[in-house]
Design a protein around this motif. Sequence first.
Motif, PDB file in Angstrom:
ATOM      1  N   ALA A 207       0.857  -1.123   0.149  1.00 26.16           N
ATOM      2  CA  ALA A 207       0.059   0.173  -0.111  1.00 26.16           C
ATOM      3  C   ALA A 207       0.954   1.272  -0.003  1.00 26.16           C
ATOM      4  CB  ALA A 207      -0.822  -0.042   1.286  1.00 26.16           C
ATOM      5  N   GLY A 208       1.916   1.145   0.884  1.00 29.81           N
ATOM      6  CA  GLY A 208       2.696   2.502   0.700  1.00 29.81           C
ATOM      7  C   GLY A 208       3.605   2.546  -0.481  1.00 29.81           C
ATOM      8  N   GLY A 209       4.106   1.410  -0.972  1.00 29.36           N
ATOM      9  CA  GLY A 209       4.686   1.575  -2.476  1.00 29.36           C
ATOM     10  C   GLY A 209       3.773   2.069  -3.263  1.00 29.36           C
ATOM     11  N   GLN A 210       2.551   1.992  -3.480  1.00 29.62           N
ATOM     12  CA  GLN A 210       1.889   2.309  -4.293  1.00 29.62           C
ATOM     13  C   GLN A 210       1.238   3.897  -4.112  1.00 29.62           C
ATOM     14  OE1 GLN A 210       0.087   1.005  -7.142  1.00 29.62           O
ATOM     15  NE2 GLN A 210      -1.016   2.987  -7.587  1.00 29.62           N
ATOM     16  N   ALA A 211       1.413   4.421  -3.080  1.00 28.44           N
ATOM     17  CA  ALA A 211       1.299   5.772  -2.785  1.00 28.44           C
ATOM     18  C   ALA A 211       2.529   6.479  -3.136  1.00 28.44           C
ATOM     19  CB  ALA A 211       1.099   5.938  -1.464  1.00 28.44           C
ATOM     20  N   PHE A 212       3.756   5.987  -2.919  1.00 30.82           N
ATOM     21  CA  PHE A 212       5.081   6.368  -3.296  1.00 30.82           C
ATOM     22  C   PHE A 212       5.186   6.465  -4.724  1.00 30.82           C
ATOM     23  CE2 PHE A 212       9.583   6.201  -4.011  1.00 30.82           C
ATOM     24  CZ  PHE A 212      10.241   6.689  -3.084  1.00 30.82           C
ATOM     25  N   THR A 213       4.774   5.454  -5.548  1.00 27.69           N
ATOM     26  CA  THR A 213       4.944   5.257  -6.817  1.00 27.69           C
ATOM     27  C   THR A 213       4.265   6.440  -7.431  1.00 27.69           C
ATOM     28  OG1 THR A 213       5.275   2.885  -6.885  1.00 27.69           O
ATOM     29  CG2 THR A 213       4.725   3.745  -8.717  1.00 27.69           C
ATOM     30  N   TRP A 214       2.824   6.513  -6.870  1.00 29.68           N
ATOM     31  CA  TRP A 214       1.895   7.527  -7.391  1.00 29.68           C
ATOM     32  C   TRP A 214       2.707   8.938  -7.407  1.00 29.68           C
ATOM     33  CZ3 TRP A 214      -0.530  12.215  -6.084  1.00 29.68           C
ATOM     34  CH2 TRP A 214      -1.504  12.500  -6.851  1.00 29.68           C
ATOM     35  N   VAL A 215       3.100   9.211  -6.262  1.00 36.12           N
ATOM     36  CA  VAL A 215       3.687  10.747  -6.145  1.00 36.12           C
ATOM     37  C   VAL A 215       4.869  10.726  -6.864  1.00 36.12           C
ATOM     38  CG1 VAL A 215       5.195  11.999  -4.316  1.00 36.12           C
ATOM     39  CG2 VAL A 215       2.925  10.863  -3.617  1.00 36.12           C
ATOM     40  N   ILE A 216       5.652  10.044  -7.097  1.00 36.95           N
ATOM     41  CA  ILE A 216       6.968  10.133  -7.805  1.00 36.95           C
ATOM     42  C   ILE A 216       6.636  10.008  -9.298  1.00 36.95           C
ATOM     43  CG2 ILE A 216       8.452   9.004  -6.083  1.00 36.95           C
ATOM     44  CD1 ILE A 216       8.490   6.636  -8.117  1.00 36.95           C
ATOM     45  N   SER A 217       5.531   9.259  -9.882  1.00 37.38           N
ATOM     46  CA  SER A 217       5.200   9.401 -11.187  1.00 37.38           C
ATOM     47  C   SER A 217       4.494  10.821 -11.587  1.00 37.38           C
ATOM     48  CB  SER A 217       3.954   8.122 -11.267  1.00 37.38           C
ATOM     49  OG  SER A 217       4.757   7.062 -11.159  1.00 37.38           O
ATOM     50  N   PHE A 218       3.511  11.346 -10.456  1.00 40.50           N
ATOM     51  CA  PHE A 218       3.163  12.384 -10.577  1.00 40.50           C
ATOM     52  C   PHE A 218       3.899  13.716 -10.927  1.00 40.50           C
ATOM     53  CE2 PHE A 218       0.927  16.377  -9.226  1.00 40.50           C
ATOM     54  CZ  PHE A 218      -0.182  16.605  -9.930  1.00 40.50           C
ATOM     55  N   ALA A 219       5.109  13.514 -10.258  1.00 38.21           N
ATOM     56  CA  ALA A 219       6.361  14.311 -10.317  1.00 38.21           C
ATOM     57  C   ALA A 219       7.213  14.322 -11.233  1.00 38.21           C
ATOM     58  CB  ALA A 219       6.940  14.477  -8.899  1.00 38.21           C
ATOM     59  N   ARG A 220       6.809  13.213 -12.210  1.00 41.09           N
ATOM     60  CA  ARG A 220       7.777  12.661 -13.302  1.00 41.09           C
ATOM     61  C   ARG A 220       9.189  12.391 -12.813  1.00 41.09           C
ATOM     62  NH1 ARG A 220       9.185  15.004 -17.484  1.00 41.09           N
ATOM     63  NH2 ARG A 220       8.410  13.714 -19.036  1.00 41.09           N
ATOM     64  N   VAL A 221       9.277  11.853 -11.677  1.00 41.16           N
ATOM     65  CA  VAL A 221      10.591  11.307 -11.182  1.00 41.16           C
ATOM     66  C   VAL A 221      11.294  10.424 -11.990  1.00 41.16           C
ATOM     67  CG1 VAL A 221      11.885  10.548  -9.213  1.00 41.16           C
ATOM     68  CG2 VAL A 221      10.342  12.233  -8.698  1.00 41.16           C
ATOM     69  N   PRO A 222      10.488   9.317 -12.355  1.00 43.21           N
ATOM     70  CA  PRO A 222      10.963   8.168 -13.151  1.00 43.21           C
ATOM     71  C   PRO A 222      11.651   8.768 -14.393  1.00 43.21           C
ATOM     72  CG  PRO A 222       8.856   7.461 -12.299  1.00 43.21           C
ATOM     73  CD  PRO A 222       8.961   9.051 -12.113  1.00 43.21           C
ATOM     74  N   GLN A 223      10.971   9.756 -15.090  1.00 36.60           N
ATOM     75  CA  GLN A 223      11.685  10.375 -16.398  1.00 36.60           C
ATOM     76  C   GLN A 223      12.877  10.970 -16.222  1.00 36.60           C
ATOM     77  OE1 GLN A 223       8.341  10.375 -15.290  1.00 36.60           O
ATOM     78  NE2 GLN A 223       7.053   9.823 -16.899  1.00 36.60           N
ATOM     79  N   MET A 224      12.876  11.686 -15.061  1.00 36.55           N
ATOM     80  CA  MET A 224      14.078  12.679 -14.796  1.00 36.55           C
ATOM     81  C   MET A 224      15.122  11.676 -14.433  1.00 36.55           C
ATOM     82  SD  MET A 224      12.788  15.927 -12.639  1.00 36.55           S
ATOM     83  CE  MET A 224      11.949  14.837 -11.291  1.00 36.55           C
ATOM     84  N   ILE A 225      14.878  10.771 -13.589  1.00 35.72           N
ATOM     85  CA  ILE A 225      16.058   9.755 -13.363  1.00 35.72           C
ATOM     86  C   ILE A 225      16.517   8.965 -14.514  1.00 35.72           C
ATOM     87  CG2 ILE A 225      16.624   7.616 -11.893  1.00 35.72           C
ATOM     88  CD1 ILE A 225      14.928   8.575  -9.547  1.00 35.72           C
ATOM     89  N   SER A 226      15.375   8.356 -15.069  1.00 31.69           N
ATOM     90  CA  SER A 226      15.762   7.657 -16.571  1.00 31.69           C
ATOM     91  C   SER A 226      16.549   8.403 -17.351  1.00 31.69           C
ATOM     92  CB  SER A 226      14.533   7.524 -17.118  1.00 31.69           C
ATOM     93  OG  SER A 226      14.950   6.624 -18.493  1.00 31.69           O
ATOM     94  N   GLU A 227      16.396   9.842 -17.738  1.00 28.09           N
ATOM     95  CA  GLU A 227      17.139  10.528 -18.562  1.00 28.09           C
ATOM     96  C   GLU A 227      18.598  10.842 -17.903  1.00 28.09           C
ATOM     97  OE1 GLU A 227      14.971  14.050 -18.979  1.00 28.09           O
ATOM     98  OE2 GLU A 227      13.166  13.167 -20.280  1.00 28.09           O
ATOM     99  N   ALA A 228      18.859  11.001 -16.466  1.00 25.09           N
ATOM    100  CA  ALA A 228      19.988  11.370 -15.867  1.00 25.09           C
ATOM    101  C   ALA A 228      20.864  10.175 -15.877  1.00 25.09           C
ATOM    102  CB  ALA A 228      19.765  11.525 -14.491  1.00 25.09           C
ATOM    103  N   VAL A 229      20.059   8.770 -15.705  1.00 30.21           N
ATOM    104  CA  VAL A 229      20.999   7.588 -15.440  1.00 30.21           C
ATOM    105  C   VAL A 229      20.963   6.964 -16.747  1.00 30.21           C
ATOM    106  CG1 VAL A 229      21.140   5.275 -14.574  1.00 30.21           C
ATOM    107  CG2 VAL A 229      20.368   7.390 -13.121  1.00 30.21           C
ATOM    108  N   LEU A 230      19.991   6.707 -17.538  1.00 29.50           N
ATOM    109  CA  LEU A 230      20.079   5.908 -18.670  1.00 29.50           C
ATOM    110  C   LEU A 230      20.399   6.835 -20.237  1.00 29.50           C
ATOM    111  CD1 LEU A 230      16.904   3.854 -17.944  1.00 29.50           C
ATOM    112  CD2 LEU A 230      19.358   3.200 -17.724  1.00 29.50           C
ATOM    113  N   GLY A 231      20.175   8.094 -20.094  1.00 25.39           N
ATOM    114  CA  GLY A 231      20.393   8.896 -21.311  1.00 25.39           C
ATOM    115  C   GLY A 231      19.169   8.526 -22.051  1.00 25.39           C
ATOM    116  N   ALA A 232      19.338   9.427 -23.467  1.00 26.35           N
ATOM    117  CA  ALA A 232      18.420   9.672 -24.170  1.00 26.35           C
ATOM    118  C   ALA A 232      17.829   8.145 -25.177  1.00 26.35           C
ATOM    119  CB  ALA A 232      18.701  10.734 -25.409  1.00 26.35           C
ATOM    120  N   ASP A 233      18.571   7.581 -25.455  1.00 22.45           N
ATOM    121  CA  ASP A 233      18.283   6.278 -26.092  1.00 22.45           C
ATOM    122  C   ASP A 233      19.325   5.060 -25.797  1.00 22.45           C
ATOM    123  OD1 ASP A 233      17.118   4.532 -28.160  1.00 22.45           O
ATOM    124  OD2 ASP A 233      18.600   5.156 -29.672  1.00 22.45           O
TER     125      ASP A 233
END
Length: 421
Positions: A283-309
């Motif tokens: 339950a806590g993980g779902q709430a955590f996931t929703w907040v970071i997804s709403f703030a576009r954190v996955p996209q930011m971390i993905s771009e910083a760690v994984l790069g564009a392509d």
Amino acid sequence: MVATLLTIMVVLLLLNFPMMIPLMVAPLIVMFIYFPNLDPMILMQQFSTGIEPYVLLAVPLFIFAADIMTTGKTSNRLLDFIGSFIGHIRGGYAVTTAAACTLFGAISGSTQATVVAIGKPMRERLLKIGYKDPTAMALIINSSDVALLVPPSIGMIIYGLVSGTSVGDLFIAGIIPGIIVFLSFAIYSIVYAKVANIPLANKATWSERWQLTRKAILPLGFPVIIIGGIYTGLFSPTEAAGMSVLYAFVLEVLIYRSIHIKELPKIARSTGLVTSAVFVLVAGGQAFTWVISFARVPQMISEAVLGADPSAVYVLLMVTIFFFVGCMFVDPIVVILVLTPIFYPAAMDAGIDPVHLGVVITFQAALGSATPPFGVDIFTASAVFNKPYLEVIKGTPPYIVMMVAISILLIFFEELSLLLL
């Protein structure tokens, strides 16, 4: 925002709060600070949404079945059966330990249940035959982690929940990596026994083997029901979990009579405590996931760690590193809940099969569970065997090296995960 989120979680952990508190409180505080106009009820809804999926019913059922078998005679019957055939060869009892952990993992789906059920009796046998205690404990801890790879893996259920991947496919995909881990540990155990000159145990007669085989036939039906039922489409994972409880009840209460029916409420309470902890984390993980997804954190971390392509290999390498390190410090369920939504979109964009990704992630959860400094199985073993932390981890390096090598194989050879599908 990410820095605030992590700071809150670290501070709460340092204040000795259980992991469920930082996981639930941190996103709530971040939401009030950075998104004050959002209705807090949205986050409350996410808590309940996290534990609504039908597939989660499999978790308490598998845990209950494992608790019944741990209390009963199943583990000892498996140990006696395997030991009668290979216990007399050089390293035979170590191989028996690895095999029994693999089989019990295919029954329970829980690494910690496997440490308790197999670890207690096998540690005594290993010490009696001439193994040093750190070596025996390291073998038990790492062999128990196969339970996260072979069905019915609770880690795979959580990954399937977060990613939407078929849990049945994940169960089947974990079989070959689990067998590879077992074979690696078995070969190492034979070599180690020869180098360390471990004495040979007495050889069982064919009459004794037949008697022990007869006693083990019914416990060996567990993996047949779970794996066979799912593979043939006869059961869904949740239905297989229900069947495992029924089978455990019939075996331990009605046939073996190792458990009185009056003991079941006590066993059920133990299951309820473990299940409640898992569900609060989910339950806590779902709430955590929703907040970071709403703030576009996955996209930011993905771009910083994984790069564009990023390439598929590079994404899998980053997944391996992040999940391995994460599981060294935090419960694998939490790591899967938090990190999967961050890396999953990038993995799909890179063309990685979601089932293969799930196997790679679950493998790192297994590896991290037995890796210092805070692998959960290390502390389970320390409590079960009443041994200090440093003694428990002393013998783990060879197994960590083997698991890392298999991790690399999984990155480059997708077929190891997908061959049976």
